[in-house]
Design a protein around this motif. Structure first.
Motif, PDB file in Angstrom:
ATOM      1  N   SER A 194       4.769   8.482   5.296  1.00 30.85           N
ATOM      2  CA  SER A 194       3.491   8.962   4.779  1.00 30.85           C
ATOM      3  C   SER A 194       3.364   8.550   3.315  1.00 30.85           C
ATOM      4  O   SER A 194       4.358   8.386   2.609  1.00 30.85           O
ATOM      5  N   VAL A 236      -5.735  11.394  -1.821  1.00 33.79           N
ATOM      6  CA  VAL A 236      -5.797  10.745  -0.514  1.00 33.79           C
ATOM      7  C   VAL A 236      -4.381  10.714   0.067  1.00 33.79           C
ATOM      8  O   VAL A 236      -3.407  10.495  -0.647  1.00 33.79           O
ATOM      9  N   GLU A 237      -4.306  10.959   1.354  1.00 34.35           N
ATOM     10  CA  GLU A 237      -3.021  11.023   2.053  1.00 34.35           C
ATOM     11  C   GLU A 237      -3.157  10.342   3.403  1.00 34.35           C
ATOM     12  O   GLU A 237      -4.158  10.515   4.099  1.00 34.35           O
ATOM     13  N   ASN A 238      -2.150   9.542   3.762  1.00 35.75           N
ATOM     14  CA  ASN A 238      -2.108   8.935   5.101  1.00 35.75           C
ATOM     15  C   ASN A 238      -0.759   9.212   5.733  1.00 35.75           C
ATOM     16  O   ASN A 238       0.283   8.976   5.129  1.00 35.75           O
ATOM     17  N   GLN A 239      -0.816   9.724   6.969  1.00 38.22           N
ATOM     18  CA  GLN A 239       0.399  10.039   7.697  1.00 38.22           C
ATOM     19  C   GLN A 239       0.664   8.985   8.761  1.00 38.22           C
ATOM     20  O   GLN A 239      -0.215   8.641   9.571  1.00 38.22           O
ATOM     21  N   ARG A 296      -4.946   5.595  10.903  1.00 36.58           N
ATOM     22  CA  ARG A 296      -6.179   5.878  10.169  1.00 36.58           C
ATOM     23  C   ARG A 296      -6.701   7.275  10.467  1.00 36.58           C
ATOM     24  O   ARG A 296      -7.229   7.954   9.581  1.00 36.58           O
ATOM     25  N   ASP A 343     -11.047  11.501  12.108  1.00 37.93           N
ATOM     26  CA  ASP A 343     -11.984  10.400  12.331  1.00 37.93           C
ATOM     27  C   ASP A 343     -13.122  10.901  13.208  1.00 37.93           C
ATOM     28  O   ASP A 343     -13.361  12.103  13.323  1.00 37.93           O
ATOM     29  N   THR A 367      -5.672  10.572   8.182  1.00 38.06           N
ATOM     30  CA  THR A 367      -5.941  10.410   6.754  1.00 38.06           C
ATOM     31  C   THR A 367      -6.701  11.631   6.229  1.00 38.06           C
ATOM     32  O   THR A 367      -7.648  12.094   6.864  1.00 38.06           O
ATOM     33  N   THR A 368      -6.275  12.132   5.087  1.00 32.41           N
ATOM     34  CA  THR A 368      -6.935  13.245   4.417  1.00 32.41           C
ATOM     35  C   THR A 368      -7.442  12.788   3.053  1.00 32.41           C
ATOM     36  O   THR A 368      -6.714  12.103   2.321  1.00 32.41           O
ATOM     37  N   HIS A 424       0.985   9.309  -0.350  1.00 36.71           N
ATOM     38  CA  HIS A 424       0.118  10.278  -1.012  1.00 36.71           C
ATOM     39  C   HIS A 424      -0.202   9.763  -2.408  1.00 36.71           C
ATOM     40  O   HIS A 424       0.697   9.338  -3.143  1.00 36.71           O
TER      41      HIS A 424
END
Length: 249
Positions: A238, A42-45, A49, A77, A52-53, A240
């Motif tokens: 970010s 899971v990754e958030n930049q 929201r 999203d 998010t990958t 990860h």
């Protein structure tokens, strides 16, 4: 789309790494795996929201016919999203590993519907001399088209790099990546093993985004957990996180 917190911590200089996440980063790397593995990422930049990958991957080695992998991912999203399912194969022949992958992508935007495209990728890795590794990867070599308007296509990316292990606990990485429509990106990373190789400290840098990354990894028997933190001067931070499990033979 690079995957895995280990790669993220190393500035995504991952073209020479033979691990589970090589299924996305350079499919040739799965050819070196000797045991079945599964993992989640899971990754958030930038704390948004919509940026998010999430991804799931699995690799199954076979004794005679190479190693096979399955990858799934989703980004975005309800307003905009892209998701994929991919099947890859890697095979090791002596000091060389070769691989190929097929990805089916779906890109959707609210009010505009969705489009699908198939991307083909190939890669290779080699141990040039003991401790020195070379890797190369070409993503979307067929230049898959998403729409006729403005000749919109999936990105075509080529990258090549070197990995050097001067001794067992230290790994140095350097890589150049070229998107056919944008300037080249130079990436570099350092990994150092601690506590009898149960813990790893990592850092990396990417020139195109002027981004510095940091991270650590922890191994407990068959479970491997990795975390990475990245920062750019303009856009923000970010995060990860990846977890993987290796099955016993």
């Amino acid at each position: 789309m690079p995957v895995g917190a280990r790669a993220a911590a190393l500035g995504n200089a991952s073209v020479t790494l033979p691990d589970l996440w090589a299924l996305n980063n350079n499919v040739a790397g799965i050819g070196s795996l000797q045991q079945a593995q599964v993992g989640a990422y899971v990754e958030n930049q930038f704390g948004i929201r919509a940026f998010t990958t999430v991804a799931l991957q699995a690799v199954l080695p076979t004794s005679r016919y190479g190693n096979y992998g399955l990858s799934l991912s989703r980004f975005g999203d309800e307003l905009f999203s892209q998701q994929h399912v991919g099947i890859g194969m890697g095979h090791k022949l002596g000091q060389f590993s070769l691989g190929g992958k097929v990805d089916l992508w779906q890109v959707a935007a609210e009010g505009y519907g969705s489009r699908k495209a198939v991307a083909l990728s190939v890669g290779g890795q080699a141990e040039v001399v003991p401790g020195l590794y070379f890797g190369a990867y070409a993503y979307n070599i067929n230049q898959a088209k998403l729409a006729e308007f403005d000749d919109e296509r999936l990105p075509t990316i080529m990258k090549a790099g070197l990995g050097y292990r001067p001794y067992q606990k230290l790994l140095l990485l350097a890589e150049t990546e070229k998107h056919i429509d944008y300037p080249a990106n130079f990436k570099a990373g350092i990994e150092y093993q601690l506590l009898q190789e149960k813990m790893a400290l990592r850092t990396g840098f990417s020139s195109l985004t002027n981004r510095a990354t940091f991270g650590l990894g922890f191994k407990a028997r068959h479970l491997l957990a990795d975390y990475a933190f990245g920062s750019t001067t303009l856009l923000g931070q970010s995060h990860h996180l990846s977890l993987s499990y290796t099955f016993q033979k």
